[in-house]
Design a protein around this motif. Structure first.
Motif, mmCIF file in Angstrom:
data_model
loop_
_atom_site.group_PDB
_atom_site.id
_atom_site.type_symbol
_atom_site.label_atom_id
_atom_site.label_comp_id
_atom_site.label_asym_id
_atom_site.label_seq_id
_atom_site.Cartn_x
_atom_site.Cartn_y
_atom_site.Cartn_z
ATOM 1 N N ARG A 323 34.637 41.088 47.805
ATOM 2 C CA ARG A 323 35.534 39.930 47.750
ATOM 3 C C ARG A 323 36.303 39.773 49.066
ATOM 4 N NH1 ARG A 323 37.398 36.641 42.867
ATOM 5 N NH2 ARG A 323 38.235 34.953 44.081
ATOM 6 N N ALA A 336 34.586 30.872 40.166
ATOM 7 C CA ALA A 336 35.834 30.148 39.920
ATOM 8 C C ALA A 336 35.557 28.775 39.330
ATOM 9 C CB ALA A 336 36.630 30.014 41.218
ATOM 10 N N ASP A 457 41.123 35.229 34.528
ATOM 11 C CA ASP A 457 41.012 34.073 35.427
ATOM 12 C C ASP A 457 39.800 34.265 36.319
ATOM 13 O OD1 ASP A 457 41.249 31.993 37.189
ATOM 14 O OD2 ASP A 457 43.167 32.646 38.045
ATOM 15 N N ALA A 460 40.372 34.703 40.060
ATOM 16 C CA ALA A 460 41.040 35.906 40.551
ATOM 17 C C ALA A 460 40.240 37.166 40.290
ATOM 18 C CB ALA A 460 42.411 36.021 39.904
ATOM 19 N N TYR A 461 39.045 37.053 39.705
ATOM 20 C CA TYR A 461 38.294 38.242 39.327
ATOM 21 C C TYR A 461 37.931 39.077 40.558
ATOM 22 C CZ TYR A 461 35.028 41.302 36.915
ATOM 23 O OH TYR A 461 34.382 42.394 36.385
ATOM 24 N N GLN A 463 40.044 40.645 42.533
ATOM 25 C CA GLN A 463 41.081 40.711 43.572
ATOM 26 C C GLN A 463 41.898 41.997 43.446
ATOM 27 O OE1 GLN A 463 43.397 37.114 43.381
ATOM 28 N NE2 GLN A 463 41.849 35.906 44.459
#
Length: 463
Positions: A323, A336, A457, A460-461, A463
């Motif tokens: 990421r 997302a 979310d 935000a996966y 992070q």
């Protein structure tokens, strides 16, 4: 059942199977999904103990101290007892290449491991098999009494490494996973796969590449199809890297297949099934989908399909590292994008930890259910290694009764609620509602949830 009968039955289905591959679509199978390692290995051990002729398995990872259910001891204890009864017991273990060393806990045949086998007096036969480059031999399969009237196969993603989900408690290292038991004509294809791999195992000519036999030994391919044992349509599907195997001897009743050029039927099946979905897609996977799969999931969302994607709440470290790379932006943007649809939910699962909070349960399953009538269960993750490099095996099947029962079992575990009175669309909407409520509770420090699932979310996966 001949091919015309399969075609006639298949014409009533909405989810198409693969037209070309090593293994054909076969009717007459008995299918039994096995959720989590405790029930799965209990059933497998029962089958081993009832075996009269043979026990063959393919193993990727294993923990020597992993204990089989009900005091049966380790994997080697189970295999040693079977060999002591005079059964033909064979194992194909993955041997990592230098570039793939450290990827999981492999039993790769080191001097110490071979000395341990000698100290045990283990008499079962082993061959070690490498994969291409940094990929791995990722199939997980068991075959009991191969070629006999009661031939039975087990296909899935469970390694003998970690404890499974236990009601009311989730400790470190706990995992959720799925296997499927297959008896009937398609078990013959698991038999064919094993023989193909055994005969061409990469290390068979090496001094440390075999155990308990000569590397010159060749096994015969199956010559007839197992008898009908049920009423389910099923197809064994594989991913195999090009150049890994060369003997394209066809499976009984199948067509000649150029295995030397590789095989990608699991990837093709995922694409076809997602494209054909009309109502629901339920996925459990160790990885978030690659762009080729994520794009098709978004198309399904656009046409109104309800989708739930269950993944590890705490992804592996390589996901977080990826990421942070500039070239990963488009990959995570596609994930997302799925979160912008009301008919989509990304979820994880976590159980009470005895300290007033919750501990994540690692999702290691590799399954997809479509429209409450079709499913695939196997070893293949939705990341690029599994789809384009590893050797993998899945069992894909059409049987509305079995698929619905599996959906109800999985959602009962994750939601703490029986969804048997709901159709598949209502059940996934219930999943979204409960997971969302549990997420709100988590955010405010309230862990008195219903079930295990909570929403995440997608943007935000990792992070």
């Amino acid at each position: 059942m001949n091919q015309s009968d399969v075609t006639a039955t298949g014409s009533q289905m909405q989810i198409p199977f693969i037209a070309t591959g090593s293994y054909p679509l076969r009717n007459g199978n008995m299918i039994r999904p096995l959720v989590d390692s405790g029930p799965a290995f209990r059933r497998i051990c029962e089958a081993v103990e009832a075996a009269r002729h043979s026990v063959w398995l393919t193993v990727t990872f294993m923990a020597p101290d992993f204990q089989m259910p009900d005091g049966r001891g380790s994997l080697f204890d189970v295999l040693d007892r079977a060999a002591a009864r005079g059964l033909d017991v064979r194992v194909i273990f993955w041997r990592p290449n230098p570039e793939s060393s450290g990827y999981g806990q492999a039993f790769w045949g080191s001097q110490a491991e071979r000395e341990g086998l000698g100290a045990r007096g283990s008499r079962f036969r082993i061959r070690w098999d490498r994969a291409h480059g940094y990929y791995c031999q990722h199939q997980k399969s068991w075959l009991i009494d191969a070629g006999q009237p009661d031939e039975t196969a087990f296909v899935g993603g469970i390694n003998p490494t970690f404890r499974s989900v236990e009601p009311g408690h989730a400790g470190e290292g706990q995992r959720h996973d799925v296997y499927v038991e297959v008896a009937g004509p398609s078990a013959t294809d698991v038999h064919h796969n094993f023989v193909q791999r055994w005969n061409e195992a990469s290390e068979r000519a090496e001094e440390d590449g075999v155990w308990g036999h000569s590397g010159d030994e060749k096994m015969p391919f199956p010559t007839s199809v197992s008898n009908s044992r049920g009423g389910s349509l099923l197809q064994i599907q594989r991913n195999v890297h090009a150049g890994r195997y060369s003997d394209g001897c066809p499976t009984p009743g199948g067509s000649l297949y150029d295995i030397a050029s590789g095989e990608r039927t699991i990837f093709d099946q995922y694409v076809q099934a997602i494209n054909a979905a009309r109502r629901t897609i339920y996925i459990e996977n160790q990885a978030i989908p690659v762009p080729e799969i994520a794009a098709r999931l978004e198309e399904a969302l656009k046409r109104g399909v309800d989708i739930v994607l269950l993944v590890p709440a705490e992804p592996e470290e390589h996901v977080r590292k990826y990421r942070q790379r500039p070239d990963s932006e488009s990959f995570f943007e596609q994930i997302a994008a799925l979160g912008r649809y009301e008919n989509f939910a990304l979820a994880g699962i976590a159980g009470p930890n005895g300290r007033g909070g919750r501990s994540s349960i690692y999702v290691h399953a590799k399954i997809m259910l479509v429209d409450d009538e079709w499913a695939t269960i196997g070893s293949c993750n939705l990341h690029s290694n599994s789809l384009f490099g590893h050797t993998e095996m899945n069992a894909s099947f059409h049987d509305p009764h079995v698929v619905r029962e599996l959906r109800c079992q999985l959602l009962s575990e994750h939601l703490g609620q029986d969804t048997g009175q709901l159709d598949d669309r209502a059940a996934l909407r219930r999943y979204r509602d409960i997971a969302h409520a549990n997420r709100l509770g988590r955010d405010r420090g309230d862990f008195n949830w219903q079930g295990l699932a909570f929403s995440m979310d997608p943007a935000a996966y990792g992070q």
